[in-house]
Design a protein around this motif. Structure first.
Motif, PDB file in Angstrom:
ATOM      1  N   HIS A 341       0.861  -1.186   0.000  1.00  0.00           N
ATOM      2  CA  HIS A 341       0.000   0.000   0.000  1.00  0.00           C
ATOM      3  C   HIS A 341       0.898   1.236   0.000  1.00  0.00           C
ATOM      4  O   HIS A 341       1.499   1.568   1.020  1.00  0.00           O
ATOM      5  CB  HIS A 341      -0.913   0.015   1.225  1.00  0.00           C
ATOM      6  CG  HIS A 341      -1.923  -1.081   1.240  1.00  0.00           C
ATOM      7  ND1 HIS A 341      -3.204  -0.940   0.744  1.00  0.00           N
ATOM      8  CD2 HIS A 341      -1.839  -2.368   1.676  1.00  0.00           C
ATOM      9  CE1 HIS A 341      -3.866  -2.071   0.884  1.00  0.00           C
ATOM     10  NE2 HIS A 341      -3.066  -2.956   1.445  1.00  0.00           N
ATOM     11  N   VAL A 342       1.016   1.911  -1.147  1.00  0.00           N
ATOM     12  CA  VAL A 342       1.827   3.118  -1.256  1.00  0.00           C
ATOM     13  C   VAL A 342       0.999   4.303  -0.780  1.00  0.00           C
ATOM     14  O   VAL A 342      -0.059   4.592  -1.340  1.00  0.00           O
ATOM     15  CB  VAL A 342       2.308   3.337  -2.701  1.00  0.00           C
ATOM     16  CG1 VAL A 342       3.108   4.626  -2.812  1.00  0.00           C
ATOM     17  CG2 VAL A 342       3.141   2.149  -3.169  1.00  0.00           C
ATOM     18  N   HIS A 343       1.476   4.985   0.261  1.00  0.00           N
ATOM     19  CA  HIS A 343       0.723   6.118   0.798  1.00  0.00           C
ATOM     20  C   HIS A 343       1.381   7.462   0.500  1.00  0.00           C
ATOM     21  O   HIS A 343       0.766   8.514   0.679  1.00  0.00           O
ATOM     22  CB  HIS A 343       0.523   5.964   2.312  1.00  0.00           C
ATOM     23  CG  HIS A 343       1.800   5.924   3.103  1.00  0.00           C
ATOM     24  ND1 HIS A 343       2.456   7.057   3.501  1.00  0.00           N
ATOM     25  CD2 HIS A 343       2.535   4.870   3.569  1.00  0.00           C
ATOM     26  CE1 HIS A 343       3.545   6.726   4.181  1.00  0.00           C
ATOM     27  NE2 HIS A 343       3.621   5.405   4.234  1.00  0.00           N
ATOM     28  N   ASP A 344       2.650   7.455   0.045  1.00  0.00           N
ATOM     29  CA  ASP A 344       3.342   8.686  -0.330  1.00  0.00           C
ATOM     30  C   ASP A 344       4.165   8.386  -1.579  1.00  0.00           C
ATOM     31  O   ASP A 344       5.293   7.898  -1.509  1.00  0.00           O
ATOM     32  CB  ASP A 344       4.240   9.161   0.818  1.00  0.00           C
ATOM     33  CG  ASP A 344       4.915  10.499   0.523  1.00  0.00           C
ATOM     34  OD1 ASP A 344       4.930  10.931  -0.651  1.00  0.00           O
ATOM     35  OD2 ASP A 344       5.453  11.117   1.469  1.00  0.00           O
ATOM     36  N   ARG A 345       3.587   8.685  -2.753  1.00  0.00           N
ATOM     37  CA  ARG A 345       4.246   8.333  -4.007  1.00  0.00           C
ATOM     38  C   ARG A 345       5.586   9.034  -4.188  1.00  0.00           C
ATOM     39  O   ARG A 345       6.512   8.470  -4.767  1.00  0.00           O
ATOM     40  CB  ARG A 345       3.331   8.674  -5.190  1.00  0.00           C
ATOM     41  CG  ARG A 345       2.040   7.905  -5.228  1.00  0.00           C
ATOM     42  CD  ARG A 345       1.227   8.235  -6.464  1.00  0.00           C
ATOM     43  NE  ARG A 345       0.846   9.636  -6.545  1.00  0.00           N
ATOM     44  CZ  ARG A 345       0.068  10.160  -7.492  1.00  0.00           C
ATOM     45  NH1 ARG A 345      -0.423   9.372  -8.451  1.00  0.00           N
ATOM     46  NH2 ARG A 345      -0.235  11.437  -7.506  1.00  0.00           N
ATOM     47  N   ALA A 346       5.687  10.275  -3.710  1.00  0.00           N
ATOM     48  CA  ALA A 346       6.914  11.036  -3.897  1.00  0.00           C
ATOM     49  C   ALA A 346       8.073  10.447  -3.103  1.00  0.00           C
ATOM     50  O   ALA A 346       9.231  10.506  -3.525  1.00  0.00           O
ATOM     51  CB  ALA A 346       6.693  12.494  -3.510  1.00  0.00           C
ATOM     52  N   ALA A 347       7.777   9.865  -1.950  1.00  0.00           N
ATOM     53  CA  ALA A 347       8.831   9.305  -1.098  1.00  0.00           C
ATOM     54  C   ALA A 347       9.153   7.851  -1.431  1.00  0.00           C
ATOM     55  O   ALA A 347      10.233   7.361  -1.098  1.00  0.00           O
ATOM     56  CB  ALA A 347       8.411   9.410   0.374  1.00  0.00           C
TER      57      ALA A 347
END
Length: 420
Positions: A341-347
């Motif tokens: 589950h990716v919750h912060d795409r930029a990081a």
């Protein structure tokens, strides 16, 4: 030889500036201002059509494409071009999965006449060099156009279809035109190990990084200057309204699965890391509704999600998950594993995450094994990842090992970036 009409000659200066050699400043200046919602992105095809196809004037045209070659209102560009008297479209070339997308992984549609247009469709899958050049010659085209949505990973085969078709066009004396589309996972940076040439296959022809962070037009220019035996006669039609930091949803374009197991942009986001599980005896989620986000095998339980979760990887959570693939590995069996589950795409770093998942899977599950043909080496581009994990290296140690080669590729890559 290319035939020039009066209209082509009158438009030559405009076409050269707008299409073939647009510098980063031009691409940025043509970007539509941000509005509430997505910016108005124009693909390479949008700009080609808006200019009346002057870049193709007087030419017999063939196009390498698949179901992703669509307009914003989801018409296929082959249907649009075939119906337009301003372009002489005479052939279509289908890649893996086929032009209309009827084939699964490792398959194609063969040679047939397209029922919708009557155009001959030629099969390019697993063809390269002179045999592919002979297909271009037999088709009677003067120019080969490429328009396929990429997923941003070295082992996604469409960029090597691009490479093979460029080389074949050079051998056949055909012009090659690339219509650009967004990298769906941004073009911010290159990540992951760089292919060693002795491991070259159709999932990696040349030494680029695992997540390349480039568009297909940028890759085409890199291939042409750095890797082809000699440059192909290449034109590129750039996008307007795209920034390197944009994820796919910023484009406002509809998503068409570029292959059967790439159903959403979320799949593309994780793919450059979790596709490595194709090189193991674990399921990479094929046969589920969340391929490459679900990973697992018989005998794995909650300990894997807990172990990888303790690493504190940026931008991502791991959930204990159970699923029963309808095809591929463990077909019809319930397996345990994780859902990403990716919750912060930029990081989020997909490649580092994929390595961490491999390391922890081997640690918590005694049944872990690499595929017997060492396919993992083809995916990662060398023996390094496999041998380091087998020797007990941690994820950070494995990632550190490829940084020198990655830095060299980033320097090369920087010469071919066309957008800001």
């Amino acid at each position: 030889m290319r035939r020039l009409s009066r209209r082509s000659l009158l438009a030559a200066t405009t076409a050269a500036a707008a299409f073939s050699a647009s510098p980063p400043a031009t691409a940025a200046s043509e970007a539509a201002p941000a509005s509430e919602g997505a910016r108005r992105l124009r693909t390479g095809f949008d700009r080609l059509a808006a200019d009346g196809y002057t870049l193709l004037d007087g030419e017999r045209v063939g196009i390498v494409t698949n179901p992703t070659g669509i307009t914003r209102d989801v018409r296929h560009i082959v249907d649009v071009m075939h119906a337009d008297d301003r372009v002489n479209l005479v052939a279509v070339f289908g890649p893996e999965h086929g032009f209309r997308g009827t084939a699964q992984a490792g398959g194609s549609e063969g040679r047939y006449d397209d029922p919708a247009t009557g155009l001959p469709v030629y099969d390019t899958y697993l063809k390269s060099g002179q045999p592919l050049a002979d297909i271009f010659t037999a088709s009677g085209v003067d120019t080969v156009v490429f328009d396929i949505q990429d997923a941003g990973a070295r082992f996604y085969t469409y960029i090597w279809t691009l490479y093979d078709c460029m080389e074949a066009a050079r051998l056949a004396g055909k012009r090659f035109v690339v219509l650009d589309r967004p990298n769906p996972v941004t073009g911010r940076s290159a990540q992951g190990p760089v292919l060693h040439k002795e491991f070259a296959t159709f999932v990696g022809r040349e030494p680029i990084s695992q997540a390349h962070g480039m568009t297909v037009a940028e890759l085409a220019r890199l291939f042409n200057k750095e890797f082809l035996a000699a440059p192909a006669p290449l034109d590129t039609v750039l996008m307007s309204g795209w920034k390197r930091s944009d994820f796919y949803d910023a484009s406002g374009l509809p998503w068409v699965p570029p292959s059967p197991n790439m159903p959403t942009p979320d799949t593309a986001l994780v793919y450059s890391g979790t596709c490595l599980f194709e090189g193991t005896n674990l399921s990479e989620g094929r046969g589920t509704t969340r391929p490459f986000e679900l990973l697992g095998a018989e005998g794995i339980d909650r300990r894997w999600a807990a172990e990888v979760g303790r690493l504190g990887l940026p931008g991502v959570h791991f959930r204990e998950a159970y699923f029963a693939p309808t095809f591929s590995k463990f077909q019809g069996k319930t397996v345990g594993g994780v859902q990403i589950h990716v919750h912060d795409r930029a990081a989020y770093d997909p490649v580092r995450t994929g390595i961490a998942l491999l390391v922890t899977a081997k640690k918590v599950w005694s049944g872990f094994a690499w595929r017997s043909d060492n396919w993992i080496d083809k995916l990662t581009g060398s023996t390094q990842v496999r041998t380091m994990i087998d020797a007990g290296a941690g994820a950070d140690e494995v990632v550190a090992a490829w940084q020198g080669e990655l830095a060299a590729f980033r320097r090369m890559r920087g010469k071919y970036l066309l957008y800001r």
